[in-house]
Design an enzyme around this catalytic site. Sequence first.
Site, PDB file in Angstrom:
ATOM      1  N   LYS A 291     -23.328   8.075  -7.375  1.00  0.00           N
ATOM      2  CA  LYS A 291     -24.613   8.425  -8.280  1.00  0.00           C
ATOM      3  C   LYS A 291     -25.037   7.456  -9.162  1.00  0.00           C
ATOM      4  O   LYS A 291     -24.181   6.703  -9.872  1.00  0.00           O
ATOM      5  CB  LYS A 291     -24.221   9.767  -9.111  1.00  0.00           C
ATOM      6  CG  LYS A 291     -25.320  10.502  -9.655  1.00  0.00           C
ATOM      7  CD  LYS A 291     -24.897  11.674 -10.396  1.00  0.00           C
ATOM      8  CE  LYS A 291     -26.169  12.429 -10.578  1.00  0.00           C
ATOM      9  NZ  LYS A 291     -25.776  13.974 -11.286  1.00  0.00           N
ATOM     10  N   GLU A 376     -22.299  30.523 -10.602  1.00  0.00           N
ATOM     11  CA  GLU A 376     -22.612  31.422 -11.799  1.00  0.00           C
ATOM     12  C   GLU A 376     -21.855  33.117 -11.465  1.00  0.00           C
ATOM     13  O   GLU A 376     -21.562  33.606 -12.604  1.00  0.00           O
ATOM     14  CB  GLU A 376     -24.171  31.794 -11.994  1.00  0.00           C
ATOM     15  CG  GLU A 376     -24.713  30.284 -12.506  1.00  0.00           C
ATOM     16  CD  GLU A 376     -24.929  29.492 -11.346  1.00  0.00           C
ATOM     17  OE1 GLU A 376     -25.495  28.542 -11.467  1.00  0.00           O
ATOM     18  OE2 GLU A 376     -24.682  29.666 -10.015  1.00  0.00           O
ATOM     19  N   ARG A 404     -28.892  34.742 -10.731  1.00  0.00           N
ATOM     20  CA  ARG A 404     -27.546  34.746  -9.587  1.00  0.00           C
ATOM     21  C   ARG A 404     -26.730  35.744  -9.657  1.00  0.00           C
ATOM     22  O   ARG A 404     -26.095  36.001  -8.681  1.00  0.00           O
ATOM     23  CB  ARG A 404     -27.522  33.204  -9.357  1.00  0.00           C
ATOM     24  CG  ARG A 404     -28.631  32.384  -9.167  1.00  0.00           C
ATOM     25  CD  ARG A 404     -27.959  30.924  -8.837  1.00  0.00           C
ATOM     26  NE  ARG A 404     -27.808  30.857  -7.532  1.00  0.00           N
ATOM     27  CZ  ARG A 404     -27.672  29.454  -7.004  1.00  0.00           C
ATOM     28  NH1 ARG A 404     -27.430  28.430  -7.755  1.00  0.00           N
ATOM     29  NH2 ARG A 404     -27.276  29.258  -5.792  1.00  0.00           N
TER      30      ARG A 404
END
Length: 644
Positions: A291, A376, A404
């Site tokens: 990244k 979540e 969610r």
Amino acid sequence: MSVEEDTAVHGRLLATVRGPQDVKRLTAGELGILAAEIRDFLVAKVSRTGGHIGPNLGVVELTLAMHRVFDSPRDRLLFDTGHQAYVHKILTGRQDGFDRLRQRGGLSGYPSQAESEHDLIENSHASTALSYADGLAKAYALRGEQRSVVAVVGDGALTGGMCWEALNNIATAGNPLVIVVNDNGRSYAPTIGGLADHLSSLRLNPGYEKVLDSVKEALGSTPLVGRPMYEVLHAVKKGIKDAVAPQAMFEDLGIKYVGPVDGHDVGAVEVALRAAKNFGGPVIVHAVTRKGYGYRPAEEDEADCFHGPGAFDIATGKATAASAVKWTHVFADELVAIADERPDVVGITAAMAEPTGIAKLARKYPERTYDVGIAEQHAATSAAGLALGGLHPVVAVYATFLNRAFDQVLLDVAMHKLPVTFVLDRAGITGPDGPSHYGIWDMSVFGVVPGLRIAAPRDAATLREELREAVAVDDGPTVVRFPTGAVAADLPALRRVGPVDVLAESARKDVLLVAVGSFGQLGMEVATRVAEQGYGVTVVDPRWVRPVPAELVELAAAHRLVVTVEDGVRVGGVGDALAQAMRDADVRVPLRDLGVPAAWHPHGSRTQILADLGLTAQDVARDVTGWISQLDGERTESVRVPQN
């Protein structure tokens, strides 16, 4: 020479790429040049607008290889999450749009069907692409269409349960499907969990580089295509995997595995993708990337590798905007202060420790902080378990992401009357990230949960106060929600009626203006404007919007008109809840509710979107004045004596 100037001089190859067909004609040497030009382009453009620079610097070669092997848009390329699709946008004819990236009327920061036929799903919530891909592959098989489906999934996304539910079905169906695991060891921050440790063991093994060299050598000397090529890949992988790290978990699911592949080597990725494409069944291509690759400030950013910065200086990577105290900072500081006093308070987040402020707690009390990955639902029910064990969990997520976990909040937490506090960052209209990230649903969606209390602080002082009140609740769940950005100056109350703060009042009781959360200051401005028209306005901040305070209903009964202003959806919102409470109490004062229509609102700045929605002081004052004037007119009409 600056990066931007260098791009202008040396970006000539990039300027010739207007679609995937232009990428297919390039030589290996030209691909290396193009990758460098793309990185320069990304840094130059995103430094001005802000955006997800780190993830996209890491997928340049990977995206180039995908567009060389597959034929978009006939072949479908799905990105999970969509914030790593900038390079895909560049290669599909949208370079010009980057001057207004994530700005009003400009290019979206995520895939967008309205922008291009190359974008199919507008997903920006993690762990969903494999389910989309499973359905697409099944549809094409049933329709007899020979089309490839490719899903790019980060190792962070693989911490989400939906991915594993999808993998189970993908393996069972056996349809042609290529899953590219973009393994950079990070989601927003370093990826958490057993899978991450498993993949990390491969990256950190001293023999890893030798393995990559062996794979590249084997592929480079193998002139085979189709199934024979796959068998060579399979054999090479089988011969090295046990010496490096066990990679059997994917094949145990019934999905073939190719890798590890150096994700920054276009040729290596291209060979692996062609083999996977020709296999005829589900294949995972494991690409290892970095990244922020190619831009030193991003590579050296240990927190999140420039995951999603605002505008920044290209040379230093430092933010160009003036620093300000943000809502997240206030929460983070107060949570640590509370934890100092209460050893039963623990923190949970879902792969966003830094963005939500939980990281500050983790630095001081690492043993009392849990990052569950992009999960979540698990976070909510794990919090329930912690509460059952005698602790008070504080679960910090973005407001849009708690949607969610509705079922878990409803049945696993609330039904058991468990003391869990959910802190929702980025509530309301957040701006540049667009509709999928707008936290406008929480007060409506979670307002139906029995026993759940919802607080909406208006400033730093009330955030600290309401957070403390929330963690003091021991007989059910609580929510504390606040917007993104800088905190406005504290707005003291004149007095408090029960839990309700009275911010302004007049001798005349014409209008009760209920200003929810950060709209407190807007309410004050509206009161001043309406007073200029001769009407008296009482401005109140309910502080706790669910359940509706009885004192708020009593205040409503003392006025001629009630107006609510909130930054959540109107349907089922605070205005709806207050109207119902007034009906139940037989309070017949008319109520008008102002809020966000239940729709998909475009990206832009928070100020711009609120203006579009009529949620400015000028707009609200005009509406309020019109409504109360209408009531005056109706009253005059009702007492007028008919003429004979």
